[in-house]
Design an enzyme around this catalytic site. Sequence first.
Site, PDB file in Angstrom:
ATOM      1  N   GLY A   9      55.848  56.582  54.806  1.00  0.00           N
ATOM      2  CA  GLY A   9      55.860  55.385  53.964  1.00  0.00           C
ATOM      3  C   GLY A   9      54.563  55.085  53.250  1.00  0.00           C
ATOM      4  O   GLY A   9      54.280  53.916  52.945  1.00  0.00           O
ATOM      5  N   SER A  10      53.791  56.104  52.888  1.00  0.00           N
ATOM      6  CA  SER A  10      52.522  55.790  52.202  1.00  0.00           C
ATOM      7  C   SER A  10      52.775  55.244  50.794  1.00  0.00           C
ATOM      8  O   SER A  10      52.048  54.360  50.330  1.00  0.00           O
ATOM      9  CB  SER A  10      51.590  57.007  52.168  1.00  0.00           C
ATOM     10  N   ASN A  11      53.802  55.712  50.114  1.00  0.00           N
ATOM     11  CA  ASN A  11      54.136  55.137  48.805  1.00  0.00           C
ATOM     12  C   ASN A  11      54.614  53.691  48.955  1.00  0.00           C
ATOM     13  O   ASN A  11      54.285  52.834  48.141  1.00  0.00           O
ATOM     14  CB  ASN A  11      55.212  55.977  48.107  1.00  0.00           C
ATOM     15  N   ARG A  54      67.265  61.266  51.385  1.00  0.00           N
ATOM     16  CA  ARG A  54      68.721  61.420  51.402  1.00  0.00           C
ATOM     17  C   ARG A  54      69.254  61.422  49.981  1.00  0.00           C
ATOM     18  O   ARG A  54      68.786  60.654  49.137  1.00  0.00           O
ATOM     19  CB  ARG A  54      69.379  60.260  52.157  1.00  0.00           C
ATOM     20  N   HIS A 111      59.341  61.769  42.690  1.00  0.00           N
ATOM     21  CA  HIS A 111      59.575  63.155  43.113  1.00  0.00           C
ATOM     22  C   HIS A 111      58.253  63.918  42.985  1.00  0.00           C
ATOM     23  O   HIS A 111      57.587  63.827  41.942  1.00  0.00           O
ATOM     24  CB  HIS A 111      60.643  63.776  42.206  1.00  0.00           C
TER      25      HIS A 111
HETATM   26  C1  GAR Z   1      56.193  61.817  48.796  1.00  0.00           C
HETATM   27  O1  GAR Z   1      55.393  62.928  48.418  1.00  0.00           O
HETATM   28  C2  GAR Z   1      57.395  61.709  47.883  1.00  0.00           C
HETATM   29  O2  GAR Z   1      57.149  62.048  46.547  1.00  0.00           O
HETATM   30  C3  GAR Z   1      58.308  62.693  48.521  1.00  0.00           C
HETATM   31  O3  GAR Z   1      58.149  62.516  49.912  1.00  0.00           O
HETATM   32  C4  GAR Z   1      56.818  62.064  50.162  1.00  0.00           C
HETATM   33  C5  GAR Z   1      56.919  60.808  50.985  1.00  0.00           C
HETATM   34  O4  GAR Z   1      55.668  60.377  51.409  1.00  0.00           O
HETATM   35  N1  GAR Z   1      59.670  62.499  48.122  1.00  0.00           N
HETATM   36  C6  GAR Z   1      60.543  63.481  47.992  1.00  0.00           C
HETATM   37  O5  GAR Z   1      60.278  64.643  48.213  1.00  0.00           O
HETATM   38  C7  GAR Z   1      61.920  63.046  47.522  1.00  0.00           C
HETATM   39  N2  GAR Z   1      62.714  64.180  47.202  1.00  0.00           N
HETATM   40  P1  GAR Z   1      55.450  58.896  51.922  1.00  0.00           P
HETATM   41  O6  GAR Z   1      56.515  58.629  52.986  1.00  0.00           O
HETATM   42  O7  GAR Z   1      54.088  58.902  52.524  1.00  0.00           O
HETATM   43  O8  GAR Z   1      55.582  57.977  50.752  1.00  0.00           O
END
Ligand code: GAR
Length: 189
Positions: free
Chosen positions: A13-15, A93, A111
């Site tokens: 969940g850093s984003n 998902r 993405h």
């Molecule tokens: C991020 O790099 C995001 O772009 C990617 O998962 C990571 C989640 O990081 N998403 C995908 O690959 C979607 N197909 P986070 O949990 O630290 O935000």
Amino acid sequence: MKKRIALFISGRGSNMQAIVKQCQEGILKDLAEVVLVFANKQSAGGLEYAKELGLETQCIESKGLKRTTFDQKVLALLSDYKLDYIVLAGYMRVLSSGFVQAYPKQIINIHPADTTQHQGLNGYGWAFEKGLETTKVTVHYVDEGLDTGTIIAQHPVDLKGATSLEEVERRGLAVEHYCYSKTLQGIFE
Ligand code: GAR
């Protein structure tokens, strides 16, 4: 009126954290309110952070459920929240057609690659294995395909001199954290 948004996560969940910060004290402060952090896994690390911040959290475990069954449960849950947007932030998902149709042009995803070049999982691994000097992260609307929705914004990630996947991910995530909120700002304004 501030947009009512739900952030969907599956892991760290850093984003999500970066967007929450911008909603609380940054560029999204007057534009959006996080009314829900939703996870499809109880083990998603980001849930703890969201709880600590006093945010509303919900989790429905997706494991073992058919895609349509799970998505119907999530849709039922969301109906209470009167959402303007669903912001996917590391939500691993694929959404069913019924889910996408319930929120037309209201579901946004980030993405970790150029969606015209690489779809699905492992975007940074793909860039690293190909030895790319620059990759892109893409913010796009979610449609019924796998990373095929209309592109809203793309941002380059400089990978020159990056010699490990960890370094590629570190650089990519730094760009994601900045550009996701910036792009949302443009959409919500
Ligand atoms: C991020 O790099 C995001 O772009 C990617 O998962 C990571 C989640 O990081 N998403 C995908 O690959 C979607 N197909 P986070 O949990 O630290 O935000």
